[in-house]
Design a protein around this motif. Structure first.
Motif, PDB file in Angstrom:
ATOM      1  N   ALA A 135      20.076  -6.651 -43.785  1.00 63.68           N
ATOM      2  CA  ALA A 135      21.240  -5.654 -43.983  1.00 63.68           C
ATOM      3  C   ALA A 135      22.149  -6.006 -42.979  1.00 63.68           C
ATOM      4  O   ALA A 135      23.287  -5.454 -43.685  1.00 63.68           O
ATOM      5  CB  ALA A 135      20.515  -4.515 -43.420  1.00 63.68           C
ATOM      6  N   PHE A 136      22.105  -6.371 -41.954  1.00 69.32           N
ATOM      7  CA  PHE A 136      23.490  -7.007 -41.025  1.00 69.32           C
ATOM      8  C   PHE A 136      24.472  -7.570 -41.960  1.00 69.32           C
ATOM      9  O   PHE A 136      25.356  -7.409 -42.066  1.00 69.32           O
ATOM     10  CB  PHE A 136      22.936  -7.517 -39.948  1.00 69.32           C
ATOM     11  CG  PHE A 136      23.932  -8.075 -38.869  1.00 69.32           C
ATOM     12  CD1 PHE A 136      24.418  -7.317 -37.938  1.00 69.32           C
ATOM     13  CD2 PHE A 136      24.560  -9.340 -39.084  1.00 69.32           C
ATOM     14  CE1 PHE A 136      25.476  -7.615 -37.144  1.00 69.32           C
ATOM     15  CE2 PHE A 136      25.485 -10.007 -38.232  1.00 69.32           C
ATOM     16  CZ  PHE A 136      25.949  -8.894 -37.212  1.00 69.32           C
ATOM     17  N   HIS A 137      23.642  -8.729 -42.542  1.00 67.83           N
ATOM     18  CA  HIS A 137      24.729  -9.682 -43.421  1.00 67.83           C
ATOM     19  C   HIS A 137      25.064  -9.223 -44.694  1.00 67.83           C
ATOM     20  O   HIS A 137      26.313  -9.375 -44.842  1.00 67.83           O
ATOM     21  CB  HIS A 137      23.869 -10.982 -43.523  1.00 67.83           C
ATOM     22  CG  HIS A 137      23.514 -11.504 -42.059  1.00 67.83           C
ATOM     23  ND1 HIS A 137      24.556 -12.632 -41.713  1.00 67.83           N
ATOM     24  CD2 HIS A 137      22.345 -11.724 -41.483  1.00 67.83           C
ATOM     25  CE1 HIS A 137      23.632 -12.838 -40.599  1.00 67.83           C
ATOM     26  NE2 HIS A 137      22.721 -12.585 -40.563  1.00 67.83           N
ATOM     27  N   THR A 138      24.572  -8.175 -45.165  1.00 70.93           N
ATOM     28  CA  THR A 138      24.663  -7.379 -46.348  1.00 70.93           C
ATOM     29  C   THR A 138      25.960  -6.344 -46.131  1.00 70.93           C
ATOM     30  O   THR A 138      26.806  -6.447 -46.863  1.00 70.93           O
ATOM     31  CB  THR A 138      23.690  -6.556 -47.022  1.00 70.93           C
ATOM     32  OG1 THR A 138      22.539  -7.695 -47.369  1.00 70.93           O
ATOM     33  CG2 THR A 138      24.119  -5.952 -48.334  1.00 70.93           C
ATOM     34  N   ALA A 139      25.682  -5.971 -44.897  1.00 72.42           N
ATOM     35  CA  ALA A 139      26.788  -5.173 -44.514  1.00 72.42           C
ATOM     36  C   ALA A 139      28.129  -5.621 -44.223  1.00 72.42           C
ATOM     37  O   ALA A 139      29.305  -5.102 -44.634  1.00 72.42           O
ATOM     38  CB  ALA A 139      26.505  -4.378 -42.887  1.00 72.42           C
ATOM     39  N   ILE A 140      28.021  -6.996 -43.747  1.00 71.38           N
ATOM     40  CA  ILE A 140      29.437  -7.625 -43.540  1.00 71.38           C
ATOM     41  C   ILE A 140      30.084  -8.039 -45.042  1.00 71.38           C
ATOM     42  O   ILE A 140      31.313  -7.550 -45.168  1.00 71.38           O
ATOM     43  CB  ILE A 140      29.416  -9.021 -42.790  1.00 71.38           C
ATOM     44  CG1 ILE A 140      28.836  -8.702 -41.341  1.00 71.38           C
ATOM     45  CG2 ILE A 140      30.601  -9.856 -43.141  1.00 71.38           C
ATOM     46  CD1 ILE A 140      28.391  -9.744 -40.571  1.00 71.38           C
ATOM     47  N   VAL A 141      29.187  -8.489 -45.997  1.00 72.12           N
ATOM     48  CA  VAL A 141      29.638  -8.664 -47.185  1.00 72.12           C
ATOM     49  C   VAL A 141      30.093  -7.368 -48.014  1.00 72.12           C
ATOM     50  O   VAL A 141      31.262  -7.545 -48.537  1.00 72.12           O
ATOM     51  CB  VAL A 141      28.685  -9.251 -48.213  1.00 72.12           C
ATOM     52  CG1 VAL A 141      28.920  -9.557 -49.499  1.00 72.12           C
ATOM     53  CG2 VAL A 141      28.030 -10.633 -47.595  1.00 72.12           C
ATOM     54  N   GLY A 142      29.505  -6.349 -47.484  1.00 72.78           N
ATOM     55  CA  GLY A 142      29.839  -4.947 -48.272  1.00 72.78           C
ATOM     56  C   GLY A 142      31.074  -4.544 -47.700  1.00 72.78           C
ATOM     57  O   GLY A 142      31.859  -3.876 -48.368  1.00 72.78           O
ATOM     58  N   ALA A 143      31.584  -4.864 -46.528  1.00 74.28           N
ATOM     59  CA  ALA A 143      32.758  -4.674 -45.907  1.00 74.28           C
ATOM     60  C   ALA A 143      34.215  -4.888 -46.441  1.00 74.28           C
ATOM     61  O   ALA A 143      35.076  -4.379 -46.369  1.00 74.28           O
ATOM     62  CB  ALA A 143      32.843  -4.824 -44.420  1.00 74.28           C
ATOM     63  N   VAL A 144      33.944  -5.723 -47.182  1.00 73.65           N
ATOM     64  CA  VAL A 144      34.998  -6.581 -48.283  1.00 73.65           C
ATOM     65  C   VAL A 144      35.276  -5.146 -49.213  1.00 73.65           C
ATOM     66  O   VAL A 144      36.629  -5.223 -49.386  1.00 73.65           O
ATOM     67  CB  VAL A 144      34.715  -7.490 -49.129  1.00 73.65           C
ATOM     68  CG1 VAL A 144      35.998  -7.980 -49.895  1.00 73.65           C
ATOM     69  CG2 VAL A 144      34.460  -8.925 -48.024  1.00 73.65           C
TER      70      VAL A 144
END
Length: 223
Positions: A135-144
């Motif tokens: 979820a941490f890494h998905t959140a970074i991708v989602g921040a785009v």
């Protein structure tokens, strides 16, 4: 394999069946190389073969099963080549996201996800830690803020879960709370300092470190 083990009912959709099968695979209750028989599973669940077939297609797209000649769908056995390809794809997407995401959004998303990860680590809950890690890494991708980029990253998640679960079981990966927390916190701090290049460097080091441990583990299993 049984309806009770999969924990789904006769009204289940292909996505629900796929989630049930995914959990069995990730818990290693469906071992690698095990065939998934459409007719048997459909009869057990009281659903159509078309419903089961679509569920298996979902698993194929997630990289958890593959079709073999004369055997149909089987649970895929991870290989070193598969692992390297997956982690290179992951690296390209996550580093690209770090360089593209608005920094305030990335910092906020990363800090929130890190808080959840820290709680899972403190609770010594490996399954929750794996979910929070992803979820941490998905959140970074989602921040785009790009639905297409998130959609490109989503199919990697179940494959990543499989590899991280292998590390958790074989290497007690999530027992090393301090290291896991530190590797993620430096990424958060870099975003909060508005240093996207540093964030990208830390993401790269983290992903390559995971990949190296998995390659070594899989190599030792084949010796």
């Amino acid at each position: 394999m049984s309806e009770q083990r999969i924990s789904i009912d006769r009204q289940s959709t292909p996505a629900q069946i796929a989630r049930g099968l995914t959990e069995l695979i990730l818990r290693h209750e469906l071992p690698t190389g095990r065939p998934i028989r459409e007719s048997v599973l459909a009869a057990e669940l009281g659903v159509s073969r078309n419903t089961v077939r679509e569920a298996i297609r979902i698993l194929e797209r997630s990289g958890l099963v593959r079709h073999e000649m004369n055997r149909g769908a089987v649970v895929r056995e991870p290989s070193v080549d598969d692992l390297r390809d997956l982690f290179e794809a992951r690296l390209a997407i996550e580093v690209g996201a770090a360089m593209a995401a608005p920094l305030p959004a990335a910092a906020l998303a990363a800090r929130g996800a890190f808080t959840q990860l820290s709680a899972a680590l403190a609770a010594s809950d490996a399954e929750a830690a794996i979910a929070s890690d992803l979820a941490f890494h998905t959140a970074i991708v989602g921040a785009v803020g790009s639905s297409r980029l998130t959609a490109a990253f989503t199919p990697l998640i179940n494959e990543l879960r499989l590899y991280l679960s292998i590390l958790a079981v074989a290497e007690n990966e999530y027992d090393d709370v301090g290291r896991i927390a530190a590797e993620h916190e430096v990424i958060v701090v870099a975003f909060e300092a508005h240093d996207r290049h540093r964030a990208a460097q830390e993401i790269t080091a983290h992903i390559r470190g995971n990949a190296a441990r998995l390659v070594a583990l899989m190599g030792s299993r084949r010796e």
